[in-house]
Motif scaffolding. Structure first.
Motif, short mmCIF file in Angstrom:
data_model
loop_
_atom_site.label_atom_id
_atom_site.label_comp_id
_atom_site.label_asym_id
_atom_site.label_seq_id
_atom_site.Cartn_x
_atom_site.Cartn_y
_atom_site.Cartn_z
N GLY A 106 0.81 -1.21 0.00
CA GLY A 106 0.00 0.00 0.00
C GLY A 106 0.84 1.26 0.00
N GLU A 107 2.04 1.18 0.62
CA GLU A 107 2.95 2.34 0.63
C GLU A 107 3.84 2.40 -0.60
OE1 GLU A 107 5.08 2.69 4.37
OE2 GLU A 107 3.48 4.05 4.98
N GLY A 108 3.69 1.40 -1.51
CA GLY A 108 4.47 1.39 -2.73
C GLY A 108 5.79 0.70 -2.64
N ASP A 109 6.11 0.09 -1.50
CA ASP A 109 7.39 -0.61 -1.32
C ASP A 109 7.20 -2.07 -1.72
OD1 ASP A 109 9.85 -1.53 -0.60
OD2 ASP A 109 9.87 -0.61 1.38
N LEU A 110 7.15 -2.32 -3.04
CA LEU A 110 6.82 -3.66 -3.52
C LEU A 110 7.95 -4.65 -3.28
CD1 LEU A 110 4.98 -2.89 -6.89
CD2 LEU A 110 4.03 -3.28 -4.62
N ALA A 111 9.19 -4.18 -3.24
CA ALA A 111 10.31 -5.11 -3.03
C ALA A 111 10.23 -5.74 -1.63
CB ALA A 111 11.64 -4.39 -3.22
N ARG A 112 10.06 -4.90 -0.60
CA ARG A 112 9.96 -5.46 0.75
C ARG A 112 8.65 -6.21 0.94
NH1 ARG A 112 10.77 -0.92 4.95
NH2 ARG A 112 10.75 -2.69 6.40
N TYR A 157 5.82 -11.33 1.83
CA TYR A 157 4.74 -12.22 1.37
C TYR A 157 5.27 -13.62 1.07
CZ TYR A 157 1.21 -14.26 -1.67
OH TYR A 157 0.32 -15.13 -2.22
N PHE A 158 6.32 -13.72 0.26
CA PHE A 158 6.79 -15.05 -0.15
C PHE A 158 7.43 -15.80 1.02
CE2 PHE A 158 6.65 -13.01 -4.40
CZ PHE A 158 5.75 -13.89 -4.97
N GLU A 159 8.05 -15.06 1.95
CA GLU A 159 8.58 -15.74 3.14
C GLU A 159 7.45 -16.31 3.97
OE1 GLU A 159 9.80 -16.46 7.14
OE2 GLU A 159 8.41 -14.87 6.56
N ALA A 160 6.34 -15.57 4.06
CA ALA A 160 5.21 -16.03 4.87
C ALA A 160 4.54 -17.25 4.25
CB ALA A 160 4.20 -14.89 5.05
N ILE A 161 4.30 -17.22 2.94
CA ILE A 161 3.60 -18.36 2.33
C ILE A 161 4.49 -19.58 2.20
CG2 ILE A 161 1.97 -16.87 1.10
CD1 ILE A 161 3.54 -17.50 -1.44
N SER A 162 5.81 -19.38 2.28
CA SER A 162 6.67 -20.56 2.30
C SER A 162 6.49 -21.34 3.59
CB SER A 162 8.14 -20.14 2.14
OG SER A 162 8.63 -19.51 3.30
N ARG A 163 6.03 -20.65 4.65
CA ARG A 163 5.77 -21.33 5.92
C ARG A 163 4.32 -21.76 6.06
NH1 ARG A 163 6.89 -18.01 10.58
NH2 ARG A 163 6.98 -16.08 9.38
N ASP A 164 3.41 -21.08 5.38
CA ASP A 164 2.00 -21.46 5.42
C ASP A 164 1.38 -21.23 4.04
OD1 ASP A 164 -0.63 -21.99 5.90
OD2 ASP A 164 -0.84 -20.65 7.61
N PRO A 165 1.46 -22.24 3.16
CA PRO A 165 0.96 -22.07 1.79
C PRO A 165 -0.53 -21.75 1.71
CG PRO A 165 2.35 -24.02 1.96
CD PRO A 165 2.11 -23.55 3.36
N SER A 166 -1.29 -22.05 2.74
CA SER A 166 -2.72 -21.79 2.68
C SER A 166 -3.03 -20.29 2.65
CB SER A 166 -3.42 -22.42 3.89
OG SER A 166 -3.03 -21.78 5.10
N VAL A 209 22.84 -3.52 -0.67
CA VAL A 209 22.16 -4.80 -0.87
C VAL A 209 20.88 -4.81 -0.03
CG1 VAL A 209 22.38 -7.30 -0.79
CG2 VAL A 209 24.41 -5.88 -1.16
N GLY A 210 19.74 -4.93 -0.69
CA GLY A 210 18.47 -5.06 0.00
C GLY A 210 18.05 -6.51 0.12
N LEU A 211 17.06 -6.77 0.95
CA LEU A 211 16.59 -8.15 1.13
C LEU A 211 16.09 -8.73 -0.18
CD1 LEU A 211 14.69 -7.85 4.52
CD2 LEU A 211 17.03 -8.58 4.12
N ALA A 212 15.40 -7.92 -0.98
CA ALA A 212 14.85 -8.43 -2.24
C ALA A 212 15.94 -8.81 -3.23
CB ALA A 212 13.92 -7.38 -2.86
N ALA A 217 0.56 -11.60 -7.97
CA ALA A 217 0.78 -11.06 -9.31
C ALA A 217 1.06 -9.56 -9.26
CB ALA A 217 -0.45 -11.33 -10.17
N ARG A 218 0.45 -8.87 -8.31
CA ARG A 218 0.72 -7.45 -8.14
C ARG A 218 2.16 -7.20 -7.69
NH1 ARG A 218 -1.96 -3.79 -3.37
NH2 ARG A 218 -0.72 -1.91 -3.70
N LEU A 219 2.66 -8.11 -6.83
CA LEU A 219 4.03 -7.95 -6.32
C LEU A 219 5.07 -8.33 -7.35
CD1 LEU A 219 3.65 -9.51 -2.77
CD2 LEU A 219 3.66 -7.10 -3.38
N ASN A 220 4.73 -9.26 -8.24
CA ASN A 220 5.72 -9.82 -9.16
C ASN A 220 5.14 -9.89 -10.56
OD1 ASN A 220 8.01 -11.08 -10.16
ND2 ASN A 220 7.22 -13.12 -9.70
#
Length: 492
Positions: A101-107, A112-121, A277-280, A129-132
């Motif tokens: 929402g703040e426009g920081d799509l990289a973070r 998002y992907f770290e979270a769903i790697s732990r809980d795919p549901s 170097v950023g996390l993304a 698709a908006r992020l990537n």
């Protein structure tokens, strides 16, 4: 005021029993579910008074903020939970939505992907698709044609990566992300049939700053000079003592105190290349890709030496392995340690590694071994003299009347550099409105800064010092945080 009879009954029950936490939390959840966002926010706040730090209540309050487009407030509420290792995946997805929402799509993509790697549901294909958004066809590079025709059909140079996340309906193909190394970067394939080597996402920059642009913090700048800069500036003297150019420093302190600014200034002081170097740039949802991205980034720094390689939020890449539940996350820490050591003693000569974190106690202890990030340097909040110097630098390119920066510094106790920049920006905005009405530039005055100071509150210094006090007083058996003792015993 909701007109739903059930909600009215719950609200009346909460009014008659104001200290009933489960009842108030249930009411807040029902209000949120039915879209009464302002009422839900008020009830979550009331519940938080009864149970400070309750993760479920904080998450509910943050969701109410996000749904009201108050993204900054949502991130501020979630920050204490995100600082804890192993935070619930739902918190990560919520933070991702606020960051997006703040426009920081990289973070946002990292969270998002770290979270769903732990809980795919928790996967949301539309949000992913908006992020990537796809930037190019997702096809593996083909091997270079051989001069001699081959009787056997050639195989792709590498196998397609398998996504970590799975959904109940099978592989999460709808939201699979491009490997981080391929975002706008060519895949280098040095010889047919060999695995491609990813190019780093990070960019080589010229800093454009020096220590003259950093107000105060003389002890921090001196530590950086001795540890990192002088071995390159005076190589013969240091070689006489067997000291080679290169090494690492861990900068830590409250948010906004100027750690990134210091790193850029260190590169500018040397005239060296600077890689932020950023996390993304490193983290990727495919197993093994994060390690390859990290290796590619160190290789880029080695090709551009002398180079300052700066890792922000390094606790996300170098977290304590004892806190990790998955083997592939521990492997990234192992890779980071191996890159810091280098394949031989001269591999990282001329590569100055600076890392910054707000939570040094979460960094794996192995990083503090000599030869790695062996010198933690505390970047403190600026004192009054430093605040006055920061204000002078921030105002030096603006039309000014006679200024008393010391007077402004006295009323901005607990402000860090980021807070002071916000103060100056607010004063400039007010002065621009006057200048537009007058049709000419009206100089900025001390009164303008003092008026702006009354409307700006310091950000996270008090909260950070409270957390630091807990570690210094109760988890400091090794003496690692003795440097903080004078600060946490102060008037924070």
């Amino acid at each position: 005021m909701p007109d739903d009879a059930g909600l009215q009954a719950l609200r009346e029950a909460a009014r008659l029993s104001p200290d009933n936490l489960p009842l108030r939390q249930h009411l807040a959840g029902q209000l949120l579910a039915k879209g009464y966002l302002a009422d839900a926010e008020a009830e979550f706040r009331a519940a938080l008074v009864l149970s400070p730090g309750n993760p479920e209540i904080i998450a509910g309050l943050a969701e109410a903020f996000v749904r009201q487009s108050a993204y900054g407030e949502a991130l501020a509420a979630l920050e204490p939970l995100l600082a804890e290792p192993g935070y619930p995946p739902e918190i990560g997805v919520l933070a991702a939505r606020a960051l997006a929402g703040e426009g920081d799509l990289a973070r946002a993509a990292y969270r998002y992907f770290e979270a769903i790697s732990r809980d795919p549901s928790l996967a949301d294909p539309e949000f992913a698709a908006r992020l990537n958004p796809p930037s190019q066809p997702q096809t593996p590079p083909q091997p270079q044609p051989s001069a001699q025709p081959s009787a056997q059909p050639q195989t792709p140079p590498y196998a397609a990566p398998q996504p970590v996340a799975q959904t109940p309906n099978g592989p999460a193909t709808a939201f699979t992300a491009t490997p981080a190394a391929s975002y706008g970067q060519p895949m280098v394939n040095p010889r047919p049939g060999s695995p491609p080597e990813p190019e780093s996402n990070a960019e080589v920059q010229q800093a454009g700053l020096t220590f003259a642009d950093v107000a105060g913090m003389e002890s921090v700048k001196e530590a950086l000079r001795i540890k990192l800069l002088l071995p390159i500036q005076q190589p013969d003297l240091f070689a006489a003592f067997g000291k080679r150019a290169g090494g690492g420093v861990l900068l830590y302190g409250p948010p906004g105190a100027g750690k990134t600014h210091l790193a850029r200034a260190a590169a500018g002081e040397l005239g060296a290349a600077f890689i932020n170097v950023g996390l993304a740039d490193i983290l990727d949802m495919y197993i093994g890709s994060s390690e390859r991205n990290l290796h590619a980034t160190f290789d880029m720094a080695r090709r551009n030496r002398p180079c300052v390689l700066f890792f922000d939020e390094v606790d996300a890449l170098a977290a304590r392995r004892s806190d990790m539940r998955q083997a592939h996350t521990r492997q990234l820490v192992n890779q980071f340690l191996a890159e810091l050591d280098g394949v031989d003693q001269n591999a990282n000569e001329g590569v100055l590694v600076l890392a910054a974190t707000n939570a040094p106690w979460y960094v794996d202890a192995a990083f503090r071994r000599p030869g790695r990030l062996d010198q933690p340097v505390f970047v403190p909040p600026p004192d009054a003299a430093a605040r006055a110097a920061i204000l002078r630098i921030l105002c030096r390119d603006k039309p000014l009347a006679e200024m008393d920066f010391d007077a402004v510094a006295k009323v901005t106790e607990h402000f860090v550099g980021a807070d002071l920049k916000g103060l100056v920006d607010r004063a400039v905005e007010a002065k621009l409105q006057q200048s537009i009405s007058a049709g000419r530039p009206i100089p900025l005055t001390t009164a303008d800064l003092l008026a702006a100071a009354k409307t700006v509150r310091p950000t996270a210094v008090r909260e950070w010092m409270a957390t630091a006090r807990n570690y210094v007083m109760h988890a400091n058996d090794s003496g690692a945080w003795d440097e903080l003792m004078p600060w946490v015993k102060g008037k924070w």
